[in-house]
Motif scaffolding. Structure first.
Motif, PDB file in Angstrom:
ATOM      1  N   VAL A 172     112.397  78.508  16.739  1.00  0.00           N
ATOM      2  CA  VAL A 172     112.166  77.972  15.446  1.00  0.00           C
ATOM      3  C   VAL A 172     111.482  79.046  14.359  1.00  0.00           C
ATOM      4  O   VAL A 172     112.113  79.327  13.482  1.00  0.00           O
ATOM      5  CB  VAL A 172     112.691  76.404  15.317  1.00  0.00           C
ATOM      6  N   LYS A 173     109.897  78.635  14.855  1.00  0.00           N
ATOM      7  CA  LYS A 173     109.673  79.264  13.665  1.00  0.00           C
ATOM      8  C   LYS A 173     109.329  80.906  14.002  1.00  0.00           C
ATOM      9  O   LYS A 173     110.012  81.742  12.821  1.00  0.00           O
ATOM     10  CB  LYS A 173     108.064  78.515  14.184  1.00  0.00           C
ATOM     11  N   LEU A 174     109.231  81.678  14.898  1.00  0.00           N
ATOM     12  CA  LEU A 174     109.929  83.022  15.123  1.00  0.00           C
ATOM     13  C   LEU A 174     111.461  82.833  14.560  1.00  0.00           C
ATOM     14  O   LEU A 174     111.785  84.385  14.102  1.00  0.00           O
ATOM     15  CB  LEU A 174     109.937  83.262  16.899  1.00  0.00           C
ATOM     16  N   LYS A 175     112.459  82.636  14.744  1.00  0.00           N
ATOM     17  CA  LYS A 175     113.578  82.611  14.300  1.00  0.00           C
ATOM     18  C   LYS A 175     113.915  83.035  12.573  1.00  0.00           C
ATOM     19  O   LYS A 175     114.167  83.703  11.750  1.00  0.00           O
ATOM     20  CB  LYS A 175     114.707  82.126  15.081  1.00  0.00           C
ATOM     21  N   THR A 176     112.828  82.088  12.414  1.00  0.00           N
ATOM     22  CA  THR A 176     112.593  81.837  10.781  1.00  0.00           C
ATOM     23  C   THR A 176     112.580  82.807   9.884  1.00  0.00           C
ATOM     24  O   THR A 176     111.646  82.795   9.113  1.00  0.00           O
ATOM     25  CB  THR A 176     112.005  80.138  10.084  1.00  0.00           C
ATOM     26  N   LYS A 177     110.758  83.209  11.008  1.00  0.00           N
ATOM     27  CA  LYS A 177     110.091  84.546  10.573  1.00  0.00           C
ATOM     28  C   LYS A 177     111.131  85.990  10.893  1.00  0.00           C
ATOM     29  O   LYS A 177     110.338  86.639  10.147  1.00  0.00           O
ATOM     30  CB  LYS A 177     108.995  84.735  11.576  1.00  0.00           C
ATOM     31  N   GLY A 178     112.243  85.993  11.100  1.00  0.00           N
ATOM     32  CA  GLY A 178     112.984  87.335  11.488  1.00  0.00           C
ATOM     33  C   GLY A 178     112.932  87.744  12.227  1.00  0.00           C
ATOM     34  O   GLY A 178     113.631  88.553  12.603  1.00  0.00           O
ATOM     35  N   MET A 179     112.379  87.046  13.097  1.00  0.00           N
ATOM     36  CA  MET A 179     112.411  87.697  14.613  1.00  0.00           C
ATOM     37  C   MET A 179     112.984  87.981  15.396  1.00  0.00           C
ATOM     38  O   MET A 179     114.215  86.949  15.407  1.00  0.00           O
ATOM     39  CB  MET A 179     111.243  87.447  16.195  1.00  0.00           C
ATOM     40  N   HIS A 180     113.862  88.822  16.245  1.00  0.00           N
ATOM     41  CA  HIS A 180     115.044  89.496  16.698  1.00  0.00           C
ATOM     42  C   HIS A 180     115.473  87.752  18.129  1.00  0.00           C
ATOM     43  O   HIS A 180     114.249  87.779  18.728  1.00  0.00           O
ATOM     44  CB  HIS A 180     114.845  91.290  17.389  1.00  0.00           C
ATOM     45  N   LEU A 189     110.388  85.802  25.094  1.00  0.00           N
ATOM     46  CA  LEU A 189     108.263  85.567  25.010  1.00  0.00           C
ATOM     47  C   LEU A 189     109.350  83.772  25.410  1.00  0.00           C
ATOM     48  O   LEU A 189     108.303  83.318  26.064  1.00  0.00           O
ATOM     49  CB  LEU A 189     108.398  85.409  23.556  1.00  0.00           C
ATOM     50  N   THR A 190     109.841  83.485  24.610  1.00  0.00           N
ATOM     51  CA  THR A 190     109.964  81.898  25.208  1.00  0.00           C
ATOM     52  C   THR A 190     110.627  81.256  26.684  1.00  0.00           C
ATOM     53  O   THR A 190     110.659  80.526  27.091  1.00  0.00           O
ATOM     54  CB  THR A 190     110.446  81.567  24.604  1.00  0.00           C
ATOM     55  N   LYS A 191     111.536  82.104  27.209  1.00  0.00           N
ATOM     56  CA  LYS A 191     112.025  82.350  28.035  1.00  0.00           C
ATOM     57  C   LYS A 191     113.144  81.448  27.976  1.00  0.00           C
ATOM     58  O   LYS A 191     114.144  80.641  29.100  1.00  0.00           O
ATOM     59  CB  LYS A 191     111.601  81.411  29.165  1.00  0.00           C
ATOM     60  N   LEU A 192     114.026  81.564  27.233  1.00  0.00           N
ATOM     61  CA  LEU A 192     115.080  80.128  26.370  1.00  0.00           C
ATOM     62  C   LEU A 192     115.975  81.231  26.456  1.00  0.00           C
ATOM     63  O   LEU A 192     116.006  82.036  26.545  1.00  0.00           O
ATOM     64  CB  LEU A 192     114.934  79.518  25.828  1.00  0.00           C
ATOM     65  N   PRO A 193     117.626  80.976  26.891  1.00  0.00           N
ATOM     66  CA  PRO A 193     118.691  80.989  27.064  1.00  0.00           C
ATOM     67  C   PRO A 193     118.762  81.977  25.345  1.00  0.00           C
ATOM     68  O   PRO A 193     118.538  81.071  24.782  1.00  0.00           O
ATOM     69  CB  PRO A 193     119.432  80.417  27.125  1.00  0.00           C
ATOM     70  N   ILE A 194     119.754  83.289  25.531  1.00  0.00           N
ATOM     71  CA  ILE A 194     119.975  83.282  23.795  1.00  0.00           C
ATOM     72  C   ILE A 194     121.112  82.311  22.942  1.00  0.00           C
ATOM     73  O   ILE A 194     120.261  82.706  22.205  1.00  0.00           O
ATOM     74  CB  ILE A 194     120.590  84.416  24.461  1.00  0.00           C
ATOM     75  N   GLU A 195     121.590  82.047  23.817  1.00  0.00           N
ATOM     76  CA  GLU A 195     122.295  80.865  23.547  1.00  0.00           C
ATOM     77  C   GLU A 195     121.907  79.447  22.623  1.00  0.00           C
ATOM     78  O   GLU A 195     122.031  79.378  21.227  1.00  0.00           O
ATOM     79  CB  GLU A 195     123.649  80.689  24.622  1.00  0.00           C
ATOM     80  N   GLU A 196     120.811  79.363  23.779  1.00  0.00           N
ATOM     81  CA  GLU A 196     120.023  78.428  23.095  1.00  0.00           C
ATOM     82  C   GLU A 196     119.510  78.809  21.526  1.00  0.00           C
ATOM     83  O   GLU A 196     119.301  77.487  20.698  1.00  0.00           O
ATOM     84  CB  GLU A 196     119.127  77.726  24.078  1.00  0.00           C
ATOM     85  N   ILE A 197     118.891  79.580  21.822  1.00  0.00           N
ATOM     86  CA  ILE A 197     118.048  80.257  20.332  1.00  0.00           C
ATOM     87  C   ILE A 197     118.976  80.418  19.818  1.00  0.00           C
ATOM     88  O   ILE A 197     118.268  80.151  17.735  1.00  0.00           O
ATOM     89  CB  ILE A 197     117.118  81.782  20.166  1.00  0.00           C
ATOM     90  N   GLN A 198     120.253  80.726  19.692  1.00  0.00           N
ATOM     91  CA  GLN A 198     121.353  80.286  18.747  1.00  0.00           C
ATOM     92  C   GLN A 198     121.518  79.397  18.365  1.00  0.00           C
ATOM     93  O   GLN A 198     121.572  80.017  16.788  1.00  0.00           O
ATOM     94  CB  GLN A 198     122.438  81.912  19.002  1.00  0.00           C
ATOM     95  N   ALA A 199     121.725  78.731  18.579  1.00  0.00           N
ATOM     96  CA  ALA A 199     121.997  76.725  18.355  1.00  0.00           C
ATOM     97  C   ALA A 199     120.693  76.521  17.761  1.00  0.00           C
ATOM     98  O   ALA A 199     121.499  75.299  16.276  1.00  0.00           O
ATOM     99  CB  ALA A 199     122.542  76.599  19.273  1.00  0.00           C
ATOM    100  N   LEU A 200     119.988  76.816  17.586  1.00  0.00           N
ATOM    101  CA  LEU A 200     118.756  76.174  16.794  1.00  0.00           C
ATOM    102  C   LEU A 200     119.160  76.699  15.855  1.00  0.00           C
ATOM    103  O   LEU A 200     119.127  77.781  15.276  1.00  0.00           O
ATOM    104  CB  LEU A 200     117.527  76.948  17.268  1.00  0.00           C
ATOM    105  N   VAL A 201     117.619  76.169  14.867  1.00  0.00           N
ATOM    106  CA  VAL A 201     118.305  76.393  13.416  1.00  0.00           C
ATOM    107  C   VAL A 201     117.289  76.861  12.449  1.00  0.00           C
ATOM    108  O   VAL A 201     115.979  77.078  13.081  1.00  0.00           O
ATOM    109  CB  VAL A 201     117.870  74.567  12.448  1.00  0.00           C
TER     110      VAL A 201
END
Length: 85
Positions: free
Chosen positions: A58-66, A73-85
């Motif tokens: 979430v922190k990385l996404k809010t800072k604008g990282m792809h 980096l996190t080993k999380l699925p892309i779909e799950e990251i997209q669903a995060l705020v």
């Protein structure tokens, strides 16, 4: 007198056998309890690590990282990251 002494011996033998069985049961129960405690601790640590990975994403996404970089980096699925705020 002999019958009395024999009955005391049997009573003491039975008591000793019962005490030994209880002690073995307590020791066995303690080992099982320790193992379960270890398992619960491991489960809690895994859950904590997953929660921390999501928080970091979430922190990385809010800072604008792809999203692809976050997934790497996190080993999380892309779909799950997209669903995060």
């Amino acid at each position: 007198m002999n019958a009395y002494q024999e009955s005391l011996k049997i009573k003491r033998d039975n008591y000793s056998a019962l005490e030994s069985a209880e002690l073995r049961g307590e020791q066995r129960g303690q080992k099982q309890g320790e193992q379960r405690g270890i398992e619960i601790g491991a489960e809690l640590e895994r859950a904590k690590a997953e929660r921390e990975k999501r928080e970091m994403a979430v922190k990385l996404k809010t800072k604008g990282m792809h999203i692809e970089e976050i997934a790497e980096l996190t080993k999380l699925p892309i779909e799950e990251i997209q669903a995060l705020v």
